[in-house]
Design a protein around this motif. Structure first.
Motif, mmCIF file in Angstrom:
data_model
loop_
_atom_site.group_PDB
_atom_site.id
_atom_site.type_symbol
_atom_site.label_atom_id
_atom_site.label_comp_id
_atom_site.label_asym_id
_atom_site.label_seq_id
_atom_site.Cartn_x
_atom_site.Cartn_y
_atom_site.Cartn_z
ATOM 1 N N CYS A 377 0.816 -1.226 0.000
ATOM 2 C CA CYS A 377 0.000 0.000 0.000
ATOM 3 C C CYS A 377 0.849 1.275 0.000
ATOM 4 O O CYS A 377 1.682 1.493 0.863
ATOM 5 N N ARG A 378 0.619 2.127 -0.967
ATOM 6 C CA ARG A 378 1.414 3.358 -1.079
ATOM 7 C C ARG A 378 1.077 4.355 0.023
ATOM 8 O O ARG A 378 1.945 5.062 0.529
ATOM 9 N N ARG A 379 -0.190 4.454 0.373
ATOM 10 C CA ARG A 379 -0.582 5.402 1.412
ATOM 11 C C ARG A 379 0.151 5.068 2.712
ATOM 12 O O ARG A 379 0.620 5.946 3.418
ATOM 13 N N CYS A 394 -4.926 0.574 2.415
ATOM 14 C CA CYS A 394 -5.931 1.642 2.309
ATOM 15 C C CYS A 394 -7.078 1.328 1.362
ATOM 16 O O CYS A 394 -8.145 1.892 1.473
ATOM 17 N N ARG A 395 -6.838 0.501 0.383
ATOM 18 C CA ARG A 395 -7.820 0.195 -0.650
ATOM 19 C C ARG A 395 -8.111 1.391 -1.556
ATOM 20 O O ARG A 395 -9.080 1.407 -2.298
ATOM 21 N N ARG A 396 -7.288 2.397 -1.502
ATOM 22 C CA ARG A 396 -7.464 3.551 -2.368
ATOM 23 C C ARG A 396 -6.136 3.952 -3.006
ATOM 24 O O ARG A 396 -5.790 5.122 -3.099
ATOM 25 N N CYS A 397 -5.362 2.943 -3.387
ATOM 26 C CA CYS A 397 -4.168 3.211 -4.185
ATOM 27 C C CYS A 397 -4.059 2.090 -5.211
ATOM 28 O O CYS A 397 -4.738 1.069 -5.090
ATOM 29 N N CYS A 400 -3.168 -1.371 -3.804
ATOM 30 C CA CYS A 400 -4.230 -2.025 -3.040
ATOM 31 C C CYS A 400 -5.302 -2.582 -3.966
ATOM 32 O O CYS A 400 -5.767 -3.700 -3.796
HETATM 33 ZN ZN ZN Z 1 -3.236 1.415 -0.459
#
Ligand code: ZN
Ligand code: ADP
Length: 611
Positions: A377-379, A394-397, A400
């Motif tokens: 995950c990048r975040r 995060c599920r937003r990168c 993910c």
């Molecule tokens: Zn992520």
């Protein structure tokens, strides 16, 4: 003038039209209203303004806001006036009569907020004036400018040290989006804020989606990204050099995207004009060097794209942070490659900074490369870098949503390391790759490297894959790029373990090398994905409300967001208010805006019925 002595929540509801405070806003507001100093660290878009605007209204006297950017004061003051707050600014753009008028209003106690640039504040005339009136608080915006080690240091900010002595008893609140602890301490020391009342919010920007891919044909990749994800939306494209800014802006314009250049080499009035158009027009793309940045308060920047890798995670975070201040979904998109590492190295070597500084910067660059090459995950990498502990992905990168495929690269790594070793650790990536794939170049023959046992051992792997392997070796610390020696690749402690086969290495497959898998963010429709919050059947109303907003803003000669931000328009599409009472319930609508705008907006909404 807004009545004094109101309670903070009433002010938030009735002046700003917001329902509740965001996390930490309430704590900061309470501390300052009680007369204390405070340091507020919040990410861009976190809502710092409320932290001093509400106390300035609540406290007796005028709140003085120190802000480094004259160009932005007008917008800030227009926005406040639009809410019915008595706000003015003092700066060099005003003529003498206007200055006198504002000074008079201040003396009469008729101002809630006064914006000044630090150099103006520190003039004796201004200091005398302020000592003669009641000052409710000093808010020092972009407070990291006091830090001599920071990237935005300003001499005038340093002189703000005198505030504590000249205005004892007037609370000072410092605000910044810079997360770094050294800078934080320096702000506290210089502005004498005391140890208490430091409010640090999470640096997560949940509405920003991170996506980083390998650089192949950057302009085409960018074009596909903008067309696919954000057609007709406002965005910023960062490039590493002025030339690239110019070329990219022209190229985008030639390919149907409304784009303007911005860099320090342009005449000041051109820069100003471009910045003004970016703020006021809908859907303009600004192609810029990092000269375009601090204090870009446009709330509806839907994407920040990097065509060149920033020099550090700090820079990346700060630059991408200019997207999505309004809290709506936005993209941070980047392409990168080894050439970026070489470019950053070259600029460092050419700079006149001290050796220590260069070494620190080089380490920062390596961390940035690590963020590009990571498979997780990048975040989390970003937040960990700023010292926040994270657990869940995060599920937003991109990583993910579409976990990169990995492969066992131990053997490839050994080939690469041995090629580096046998060529004397004196060559850069391109040369090493030529040796690996067995390319009979003049240079290779000149150095007699075509007779090495490693010559051509890696022919089964493509040049692009080798680039990816070498980058990952550097990012994982198995190889390093020597900053001083022309960017030569060198072995590290870890290389030996890999060569001996003591550790296995996993590599990510570059997305651009995996057939049929583009970046997850591309290929989506709708301009208003801007606004993926807009349901399909609300599209027409959304466009109509945007057009109405634009015409009202043009008539008053202010940027569109001074009338309403996107968030409020989205709420109107969803709620479809038809009475003043319903209109007032929309987020961002207070009594003043209701009075001014309810009728035209309700009329427009009524035209669309309530389907
Ligand atoms: Zn992520
Ligand atoms: P910052 O200065 O920290 O970057 P701003 O003060 O410009 O952020 O606020 C960012 C956005 O959030 C603005 O559009 C602002 O109107 C909105 N905002 C701030 N506080 C609240 C709140 N309590 N409720 C709803 N919206 C808010």
């Amino acid at each position: 003038m807004v009545a004094k002595q109101m309670n903070p929540l009433d002010i938030l509801n009735n002046v700003f039209g917001y329902e509740s405070f965001r996390p930490l806003q309430r704590e900061v507001v309470d501390a300052v209203i009680a007369g204390g100093n405070a340091l507020a660290l919040m990410p861009t878009g976190g809502g710092k303004s409320i932290c001093y605007q509400v106390p300035a209204i609540a406290r007796a006297g005028c709140g003085v806001v120190v802000s480094p950017l004259i160009a932005l004061m007008q917008d800030q003051v227009d926005t406040l006036k639009g809410l019915g707050v008595k706000a003015e600014f003092l700066n060099s753009t005003l003529d003498y009569d206007a200055v006198l008028e504002i000074e008079q209003a201040l003396r009469a106690g008729a101002l809630d907020l006064l914006y000044v640039a630090p150099e103006r504040l520190l003039q004796q005339r201004t200091l005398d004036l302020l000592q003669a009136v009641e000052v409710g608080l000093f808010a020092i915006d972009e407070a990291h400018c006091v830090s001599q080690w920071g990237h935005d240091f300003r001499e005038d900010y340093l002189r703000l040290e005198i505030l504590a002595g000249v205005f004892p008893g007037v609370p000072r609140i410092a605000l910044t989006a810079t997360a770094d602890p050294t800078t934080r301490q320096e702000i506290v020391d210089r502005l004498q804020l005391g140890a208490t009342n430091q409010f640090v919010s999470s640096f997560d920007r949940p509405n920003i989606f991170y996506n980083i891919i390998e650089k192949k044909d950057p302009r085409k990749q960018l074009h596909a990204f903008i067309r696919g994800s954000h057609p007709g939306c406002a965005g910023i494209v960062y490039c590493g050099s002025r030339r690239r800014v110019e070329e990219t802006a022209t190229w985008l314009s030639d390919h149907g995207i409304n784009a303007l250049p911005y860099h320090a080499g342009l005449p000041a009035d051109t820069r100003q004009e471009h910045q003004r158009r970016f703020l006021e027009e809908d859907g303009l793309v600004m192609v810029a060097t990092i000269a375009f940045g601090m204090g870009i308060d446009k709330p509806d920047v839907r994407f920040v794209a990097h065509l060149d890798m920033p020099k550090s995670i700090e820079s990346y975070y700060q630059e991408t942070g200019r997207a999505g201040r309004d809290g709506l979904k936005s993209d941070a998109w980047m392409v990168y490659g080894f050439q970026d590492v070489a470019w950053i190295r070259q600029r460092l070597m050419e700079s006149e900074a001290s050796e220590d500084f260069k070494r620190v910067e080089w380490r920062r660059m390596n961390a940035m490369l690590g963020l590009c090459e990571v498979s997780s995950c990048r975040r989390n990498v970003i937040l960990d870098y700023f010292g926040e502990t994270t657990t869940e992905p995060c599920r937003r990168c991109d990583n993910c949503l579409q976990p990169p495929e990995t492969w066992d690269g131990t053997q490839a790594a050994q080939m690469a390391l041995s090629a580096v070793y046998r060529t004397g650790q004196t060559f850069g990536a391109n040369y090493v790759i030529d040796v690996l794939i067995g390319k009979l170049s003049d240079r290779i023959i000149q150095y007699d490297h075509h007779n090495l046992p490693t010559f051509g051992v890696g022919v089964a792997i493509s040049v692009n894959e080798w680039r990816s392997v070498l980058r990952q070796l550097v990012a994982q610390g198995v190889l390093r790029v020597d900053m001083e020696r022309h960017g030569a690749l060198k072995l590290t402690e870890m290389s030996r373990e890999v060569l001996k086969g003591e550790v296995a290495l996993e590599f990510r497959k570059d997305r651009s090398l995996v057939p049929g898998k583009g970046s997850p963010a591309t290929g989506k429709k709708s301009a208003a994905a801007a606004t993926s919050a807009i349901a399909a059947h609300d599209q027409e109303l959304w466009e109509a409300l945007r057009a109405l907003r634009k015409s009202l803003a043009d008539a008053k000669n202010v940027p569109a967001f001074v009338v309403f931000n996107d968030r409020s328009l989205i709420a109107m599409c969803r709620e479809r208010p038809l009475t003043h009472g319903q209109f007032l319930a929309i987020d961002g609508v207070g009594p003043k805006k209701c009075e001014e705008y309810a009728d035209p907006f309700i009329a427009e909404i009524a035209r669309f019925g309530d389907d």
